[in-house]
Write a protein that holds these residues in place. Structure first.
Motif, PDB file in Angstrom:
ATOM      1  N   LEU A  11       0.837  -1.198   0.000  1.00  0.00           N
ATOM      2  CA  LEU A  11       0.000   0.000   0.000  1.00  0.00           C
ATOM      3  C   LEU A  11       0.871   1.247   0.000  1.00  0.00           C
ATOM      4  CD1 LEU A  11      -2.588  -1.304   2.578  1.00  0.00           C
ATOM      5  CD2 LEU A  11      -3.021  -0.886   0.148  1.00  0.00           C
ATOM      6  N   PRO A  12       0.289   2.410  -0.227  1.00  0.00           N
ATOM      7  CA  PRO A  12       1.111   3.626  -0.215  1.00  0.00           C
ATOM      8  C   PRO A  12       1.944   3.739   1.057  1.00  0.00           C
ATOM      9  CG  PRO A  12      -1.070   4.126  -1.051  1.00  0.00           C
ATOM     10  CD  PRO A  12      -1.118   2.693  -0.582  1.00  0.00           C
ATOM     11  N   ASN A  13       3.235   3.999   0.872  1.00  0.00           N
ATOM     12  CA  ASN A  13       4.172   4.126   1.990  1.00  0.00           C
ATOM     13  C   ASN A  13       4.050   5.544   2.544  1.00  0.00           C
ATOM     14  OD1 ASN A  13       6.330   4.308   3.758  1.00  0.00           O
ATOM     15  ND2 ASN A  13       7.720   3.141   2.458  1.00  0.00           N
ATOM     16  N   LEU A  14       3.133   5.700   3.482  1.00  0.00           N
ATOM     17  CA  LEU A  14       2.838   7.037   3.999  1.00  0.00           C
ATOM     18  C   LEU A  14       3.996   7.650   4.769  1.00  0.00           C
ATOM     19  CD1 LEU A  14      -0.855   6.388   5.080  1.00  0.00           C
ATOM     20  CD2 LEU A  14      -0.033   7.381   2.930  1.00  0.00           C
ATOM     21  N   PRO A  15       4.707   6.889   5.633  1.00  0.00           N
ATOM     22  CA  PRO A  15       5.842   7.505   6.337  1.00  0.00           C
ATOM     23  C   PRO A  15       6.918   8.030   5.389  1.00  0.00           C
ATOM     24  CG  PRO A  15       5.210   5.464   7.409  1.00  0.00           C
ATOM     25  CD  PRO A  15       4.435   5.531   6.122  1.00  0.00           C
ATOM     26  N   ALA A  16       7.056   7.400   4.221  1.00  0.00           N
ATOM     27  CA  ALA A  16       8.058   7.844   3.243  1.00  0.00           C
ATOM     28  C   ALA A  16       7.524   8.929   2.317  1.00  0.00           C
ATOM     29  CB  ALA A  16       8.539   6.657   2.418  1.00  0.00           C
ATOM     30  N   GLY A  17       6.251   9.301   2.507  1.00  0.00           N
ATOM     31  CA  GLY A  17       5.676  10.351   1.691  1.00  0.00           C
ATOM     32  C   GLY A  17       5.228   9.917   0.311  1.00  0.00           C
ATOM     33  N   GLU A  18       5.023   8.616   0.124  1.00  0.00           N
ATOM     34  CA  GLU A  18       4.600   8.134  -1.186  1.00  0.00           C
ATOM     35  C   GLU A  18       3.175   8.588  -1.486  1.00  0.00           C
ATOM     36  OE1 GLU A  18       4.917   4.064  -3.802  1.00  0.00           O
ATOM     37  OE2 GLU A  18       4.316   3.851  -1.690  1.00  0.00           O
ATOM     38  N   GLY A  19       2.969   9.159  -2.653  1.00  0.00           N
ATOM     39  CA  GLY A  19       1.662   9.613  -3.067  1.00  0.00           C
ATOM     40  C   GLY A  19       0.887   8.531  -3.797  1.00  0.00           C
ATOM     41  N   PHE A  20      -0.358   8.847  -4.098  1.00  0.00           N
ATOM     42  CA  PHE A  20      -1.256   7.884  -4.727  1.00  0.00           C
ATOM     43  C   PHE A  20      -0.739   7.448  -6.095  1.00  0.00           C
ATOM     44  CE2 PHE A  20      -5.379   7.238  -7.153  1.00  0.00           C
ATOM     45  CZ  PHE A  20      -5.642   5.990  -6.610  1.00  0.00           C
ATOM     46  N   ARG A  21      -0.356   8.389  -6.923  1.00  0.00           N
ATOM     47  CA  ARG A  21       0.084   8.037  -8.271  1.00  0.00           C
ATOM     48  C   ARG A  21       1.403   7.278  -8.266  1.00  0.00           C
ATOM     49  NH1 ARG A  21      -2.256  12.606  -7.666  1.00  0.00           N
ATOM     50  NH2 ARG A  21      -4.128  13.154  -8.850  1.00  0.00           N
ATOM     51  N   SER A  22       2.291   7.630  -7.366  1.00  0.00           N
ATOM     52  CA  SER A  22       3.553   6.886  -7.256  1.00  0.00           C
ATOM     53  C   SER A  22       3.285   5.443  -6.832  1.00  0.00           C
ATOM     54  CB  SER A  22       4.485   7.563  -6.248  1.00  0.00           C
ATOM     55  OG  SER A  22       4.842   8.860  -6.695  1.00  0.00           O
ATOM     56  N   TRP A  23       2.335   5.277  -5.919  1.00  0.00           N
ATOM     57  CA  TRP A  23       1.971   3.919  -5.496  1.00  0.00           C
ATOM     58  C   TRP A  23       1.376   3.126  -6.649  1.00  0.00           C
ATOM     59  CZ3 TRP A  23      -3.367   2.280  -4.793  1.00  0.00           C
ATOM     60  CH2 TRP A  23      -3.470   0.956  -4.347  1.00  0.00           C
ATOM     61  N   GLN A  24       0.492   3.744  -7.416  1.00  0.00           N
ATOM     62  CA  GLN A  24      -0.097   3.061  -8.560  1.00  0.00           C
ATOM     63  C   GLN A  24       0.984   2.574  -9.524  1.00  0.00           C
ATOM     64  OE1 GLN A  24      -2.819   6.397  -9.583  1.00  0.00           O
ATOM     65  NE2 GLN A  24      -4.406   4.821  -9.737  1.00  0.00           N
TER      66      GLN A  24
END
Length: 226
Positions: free
Chosen positions: A136-149
């Protein structure tokens, strides 16, 4: 795109066999089928499924300590604020709502991950979200929705397989509740709450078309009463 749904009677036979394998009570023969012969089935779009995963993930992060303002900013950057439900937005903005009920969404998230093929198997007797954090999106690393996709590259499952899974969890919901009512041993490490969350996700995501089906329900409108 919708396809012809599998034979509901044959799917129910497989479902009952799985319940018996797990040692769970079996619903009565009058227990309704989820769909009728001749119905068509499809999944919600990949983008809808990914968006719901991301929204639940951010709500869970807030439930476990992420500041609500940061969660709302992440949704806004992702363009997903409009797809979050009013209870979810109230929770993120004001902390309103039942924290425990939001925390239980981990198993709904596991079912959505399975529909997107990032979770390999939904074991009816074991937690499904143990290793999902890295998918899932790596929130602590600041990953956004599009980067996760772009990183995960999801692949929605065949809607016929999803329909079979829905029938299984529709019956498992009854079986787990009945087993708990009778104080019977459960087959593993999860309870009816987890099963109900998985069913919730499948009921929302799997869409049937036929003379006896209503329009698709919103996330908060899914009916688990039967």
């Amino acid at each position: 795109m919708s396809v012809l749904a599998p034979d509901p009677g044959l799917i129910r036979v497989s479902t009952i066999a799985e319940l018996e394998r797990l040692g769970l009570p079996v619903p009565p023969s009058s227990y309704p089928l989820v769909w009728e012969p001749g119905d068509e089935v499809e999944l919600r779009s990949r983008l809808e499924l990914e968006a719901r995963c991301a929204i639940i993930n951010i709500v869970l992060a807030c439930a476990f300590g992420m500041p609500g303002r940061d969660a709302l900013a992440w949704l806004d950057d992702a363009g997903l604020t409009g797809q979050a439900t009013p209870p979810e937005l109230s929770f993120l903005a004001e902390g309103e709502g039942d924290l425990r009920s939001f925390a239980l969404h981990t198993e709904a998230l596991a079912a959505l991950g399975w529909l997107l093929s990032v979770v390999r198997r939904l074991d009816p007797a074991a937690p499904g979200a143990e290793n999902i954090a890295s998918l899932l999106p790596n929130l602590p690393a600041g990953e956004g929705f599009r980067s996760w996709q772009a990183r995960v590259l999801t692949a929605p499952r065949d809607p016929r397989d999803a329909a079979a899974a829905l029938d299984l969890y529709y019956c498992l919901d009854w079986s787990y509740l009945r087993a708990e009512e009778l104080h019977l041993a459960l087959p593993g490490y999860i309870d009816s709450n987890a099963i109900g969350q998985r069913r919730w996700a499948l009921e929302w995501a799997v869409l049937f078309h036929g003379p006896f089906h209503d329009d698709p329900a919103g996330w908060e409108e899914v009916d688990l009463s039967t």
